[in-house]
Design a protein around this motif. Structure first.
Motif, mmCIF file in Angstrom:
data_model
loop_
_atom_site.group_PDB
_atom_site.id
_atom_site.type_symbol
_atom_site.label_atom_id
_atom_site.label_comp_id
_atom_site.label_asym_id
_atom_site.label_seq_id
_atom_site.Cartn_x
_atom_site.Cartn_y
_atom_site.Cartn_z
ATOM 1 N N THR A 80 0.847 -1.193 0.000
ATOM 2 C CA THR A 80 0.000 0.000 0.000
ATOM 3 C C THR A 80 0.881 1.241 0.000
ATOM 4 O OG1 THR A 80 -0.086 0.058 2.427
ATOM 5 C CG2 THR A 80 -1.848 -1.152 1.298
ATOM 6 N N CYS A 81 0.370 2.282 -0.633
ATOM 7 C CA CYS A 81 1.089 3.553 -0.643
ATOM 8 C C CYS A 81 0.088 4.699 -0.663
ATOM 9 C CB CYS A 81 2.057 3.641 -1.815
ATOM 10 S SG CYS A 81 1.321 3.430 -3.417
ATOM 11 N N GLY A 82 0.425 5.743 0.028
ATOM 12 C CA GLY A 82 -0.453 6.901 0.093
ATOM 13 C C GLY A 82 -0.419 7.738 -1.175
ATOM 14 N N MET A 83 0.761 7.961 -1.673
ATOM 15 C CA MET A 83 0.898 8.775 -2.877
ATOM 16 C C MET A 83 0.571 7.955 -4.111
ATOM 17 S SD MET A 83 1.446 11.831 -2.150
ATOM 18 C CE MET A 83 1.744 12.432 -3.797
ATOM 19 N N GLY A 84 0.249 8.646 -5.135
ATOM 20 C CA GLY A 84 -0.027 7.969 -6.395
ATOM 21 C C GLY A 84 -1.402 7.376 -6.388
ATOM 22 N N ASN A 85 -1.745 6.683 -7.210
ATOM 23 C CA ASN A 85 -2.904 5.867 -7.470
ATOM 24 C C ASN A 85 -2.931 5.759 -8.975
ATOM 25 O OD1 ASN A 85 -5.030 4.191 -7.199
ATOM 26 N ND2 ASN A 85 -6.570 5.767 -6.951
ATOM 27 N N MET A 128 3.285 23.700 3.748
ATOM 28 C CA MET A 128 4.275 23.842 2.670
ATOM 29 C C MET A 128 3.749 24.696 1.508
ATOM 30 S SD MET A 128 5.607 19.866 2.460
ATOM 31 C CE MET A 128 6.099 20.050 0.772
ATOM 32 N N ARG A 129 2.450 24.907 1.464
ATOM 33 C CA ARG A 129 1.811 25.562 0.311
ATOM 34 C C ARG A 129 2.244 27.023 0.185
ATOM 35 N NH1 ARG A 129 -2.791 27.951 -1.812
ATOM 36 N NH2 ARG A 129 -3.740 26.782 -3.506
ATOM 37 N N THR A 130 2.705 27.382 -1.004
ATOM 38 C CA THR A 130 3.050 28.769 -1.339
ATOM 39 C C THR A 130 2.402 29.103 -2.676
ATOM 40 O OG1 THR A 130 5.037 28.178 -2.589
ATOM 41 C CG2 THR A 130 5.309 28.539 -0.207
ATOM 42 N N ASP A 131 2.475 30.349 -3.084
ATOM 43 C CA ASP A 131 1.941 30.736 -4.393
ATOM 44 C C ASP A 131 2.657 29.986 -5.513
ATOM 45 O OD1 ASP A 131 0.118 32.456 -3.262
ATOM 46 O OD2 ASP A 131 1.374 34.243 -3.528
ATOM 47 N N GLU A 132 3.950 29.749 -5.334
ATOM 48 C CA GLU A 132 4.749 29.098 -6.376
ATOM 49 C C GLU A 132 4.442 27.607 -6.527
ATOM 50 O OE1 GLU A 132 6.380 30.965 -3.853
ATOM 51 O OE2 GLU A 132 6.249 32.745 -5.130
ATOM 52 N N ASN A 133 4.098 26.930 -5.433
ATOM 53 C CA ASN A 133 3.886 25.484 -5.516
ATOM 54 C C ASN A 133 2.432 25.082 -5.289
ATOM 55 O OD1 ASN A 133 3.360 25.566 -2.778
ATOM 56 N ND2 ASN A 133 5.234 24.525 -2.165
ATOM 57 N N SER A 134 1.519 26.037 -5.293
ATOM 58 C CA SER A 134 0.127 25.757 -4.928
ATOM 59 C C SER A 134 -0.520 24.675 -5.787
ATOM 60 C CB SER A 134 -0.716 27.030 -4.976
ATOM 61 O OG SER A 134 -0.767 27.538 -6.290
ATOM 62 N N GLU A 135 -0.217 24.647 -7.077
ATOM 63 C CA GLU A 135 -0.824 23.639 -7.948
ATOM 64 C C GLU A 135 -0.391 22.234 -7.535
ATOM 65 O OE1 GLU A 135 -0.717 22.565 -12.639
ATOM 66 O OE2 GLU A 135 -0.898 24.702 -12.145
ATOM 67 N N GLN A 136 0.907 22.049 -7.292
ATOM 68 C CA GLN A 136 1.420 20.736 -6.902
ATOM 69 C C GLN A 136 0.917 20.346 -5.511
ATOM 70 O OE1 GLN A 136 5.679 20.328 -6.369
ATOM 71 N NE2 GLN A 136 5.571 18.148 -6.825
ATOM 72 N N ILE A 137 0.965 21.275 -4.570
ATOM 73 C CA ILE A 137 0.509 20.964 -3.209
ATOM 74 C C ILE A 137 -0.985 20.665 -3.194
ATOM 75 C CG2 ILE A 137 0.223 21.894 -0.872
ATOM 76 C CD1 ILE A 137 3.106 21.048 -1.568
ATOM 77 N N ASP A 138 -1.758 21.407 -3.972
ATOM 78 C CA ASP A 138 -3.197 21.124 -4.057
ATOM 79 C C ASP A 138 -3.444 19.721 -4.605
ATOM 80 O OD1 ASP A 138 -3.772 23.587 -2.988
ATOM 81 O OD2 ASP A 138 -4.349 24.505 -4.898
ATOM 82 N N MET A 139 -2.614 19.287 -5.554
ATOM 83 C CA MET A 139 -2.716 17.928 -6.089
ATOM 84 C C MET A 139 -2.403 16.907 -4.986
ATOM 85 S SD MET A 139 -0.502 16.001 -9.038
ATOM 86 C CE MET A 139 0.917 15.937 -7.956
ATOM 87 N N PHE A 140 -1.371 17.183 -4.172
ATOM 88 C CA PHE A 140 -1.028 16.296 -3.056
ATOM 89 C C PHE A 140 -2.187 16.204 -2.062
ATOM 90 C CE2 PHE A 140 3.851 17.130 -3.349
ATOM 91 C CZ PHE A 140 3.932 16.334 -4.474
ATOM 92 N N ILE A 141 -2.813 17.330 -1.778
ATOM 93 C CA ILE A 141 -3.926 17.355 -0.827
ATOM 94 C C ILE A 141 -5.128 16.588 -1.386
ATOM 95 C CG2 ILE A 141 -5.625 18.866 0.298
ATOM 96 C CD1 ILE A 141 -3.291 20.896 0.676
ATOM 97 N N ARG A 142 -5.425 16.754 -2.663
ATOM 98 C CA ARG A 142 -6.524 15.988 -3.280
ATOM 99 C C ARG A 142 -6.231 14.495 -3.198
ATOM 100 N NH1 ARG A 142 -6.258 20.128 -6.944
ATOM 101 N NH2 ARG A 142 -5.049 18.890 -8.434
ATOM 102 N N ASN A 143 -4.985 14.110 -3.484
ATOM 103 C CA ASN A 143 -4.590 12.705 -3.388
ATOM 104 C C ASN A 143 -4.757 12.204 -1.955
ATOM 105 O OD1 ASN A 143 -3.080 10.233 -4.526
ATOM 106 N ND2 ASN A 143 -1.932 10.772 -2.683
ATOM 107 N N PHE A 144 -4.325 12.998 -0.991
ATOM 108 C CA PHE A 144 -4.462 12.634 0.414
ATOM 109 C C PHE A 144 -5.928 12.360 0.735
ATOM 110 C CE2 PHE A 144 -5.491 13.476 4.766
ATOM 111 C CZ PHE A 144 -4.492 12.856 5.478
ATOM 112 N N ASP A 145 -6.797 13.277 0.321
ATOM 113 C CA ASP A 145 -8.229 13.143 0.612
ATOM 114 C C ASP A 145 -8.822 11.897 -0.046
ATOM 115 O OD1 ASP A 145 -8.045 15.455 2.127
ATOM 116 O OD2 ASP A 145 -8.936 16.743 0.585
ATOM 117 N N MET A 146 -8.405 11.589 -1.270
ATOM 118 C CA MET A 146 -8.896 10.379 -1.955
ATOM 119 C C MET A 146 -8.393 9.121 -1.259
ATOM 120 S SD MET A 146 -8.916 11.178 -6.062
ATOM 121 C CE MET A 146 -7.212 10.738 -6.186
ATOM 122 N N ALA A 147 -7.187 9.175 -0.719
ATOM 123 C CA ALA A 147 -6.584 8.001 -0.082
ATOM 124 C C ALA A 147 -7.245 7.650 1.246
ATOM 125 C CB ALA A 147 -5.086 8.237 0.133
#
Length: 174
Positions: A80-85, A128-147
Motif C-alpha cells: 500500500t502507498c499513500g501517494m499515487g494511485n 508547505m503551500r506557497t503561491d509558487e507550488n500551490s498547484e502541486q501541493i493542491d494535487m497532493f492534498i486531493r490525493n491525500f483526501d482520496m486516499a
C-alpha cells in the motif's frame, strides 16, 4: 514446510489489513500470517506473499532484507502507498522492490493499492503551500483526501484475486 506464508511490514495498518485479506483468500490450513518486523523465527514456505508499505518509492529495509534472503521460492509482492494511485507509479514501485528477488526465485507479480495516510501528512502539505507550488501541493492534498478511504472493499477483493492468480500460476508450473 508451509504451503503459503503471508509476511508484511505495516506502519499505518493499511498493509496489515491487506495482508489479512490475502491470507483469508488462501486455501487450506498450511499457511501463516506474520508481521516481519516482530517475528524473528520465520517458517519456510513454498509460496511467499510479501507485503510492504511504500516509503520513498520502495519497501522498508526489513522487507528487502527478507526478500533477498530467499532462494528457490515462489514470491508474490503486495503493498500500500499513500501517494499515487496510478499504474505507472505502481509499476515503478514494483520494479524498485522486485529487484531484491534472487534469480533462483520465481517472481509471480505484485499488487499495489492506495492507503490512507496520517493526518499529519495533510497538515504538512498545507504548511508547505506557497503561491509558487500551490498547484502541486493542491494535487497532493486531493490525493491525500482520496486516499482516506483506502484500502477499501474493492482493494481487498483485488488483493484476494491476485493471491488466487498467484497460486494458480505457481501450481501450473509444478
Amino acid at each position: 514446510m508451509l504451503e503459503y506464508l503471508v509476511l508484511y511490514n505495516s506502519q499505518s495498518g493499511n498493509t496489515k489489513n491487506l495482508a489479512a485479506s490475502v491470507f483469508s483468500a488462501l486455501p487450506g490450513n498450511s499457511k501463516d500470517l506474520i508481521d516481519i518486523t516482530t517475528e524473528k523465527s520465520i517458517p519456510e514456505a513454498r509460496l511467499y506473499f510479501i507485503g510492504f508499505c511504500v516509503h520513498r518509492g520502495t519497501c522498508a529495509l526489513e522487507a528487502s532484507n527478507f526478500i533477498q534472503s530467499l532462494t528457490g521460492k515462489d514470491i508474490a509482492l503486495f503493498g500500500t502507498c499513500g501517494m499515487g494511485n496510478s499504474p505507472e507509479y505502481y509499476k515503478m514501485i514494483e520494479q524498485n522492490v522486485s529487484i531484491w528477488i534472487n534469480d533462483t526465485c520465481r517472481y509471480l507479480g505484485a499488487y499495489l493499492c492506495q492507503g490512507k495516510m496520517p493526518l499529519q501528512v495533510r497538515n504538512k502539505y498545507e504548511t508547505m503551500r506557497t503561491d509558487e507550488n500551490s498547484e502541486q501541493i493542491d494535487m497532493f492534498i486531493r490525493n491525500f483526501d482520496m486516499a482516506m478511504t483506502h484500502p477499501d472493499t474493492e482493494d481487498y477483493q483485488k488483493a484476494q484475486e491476485f493471491a488466487i492468480a498467484c497460486i494458480s500460476s505457481a501450481d501450473s508450473s509444478i
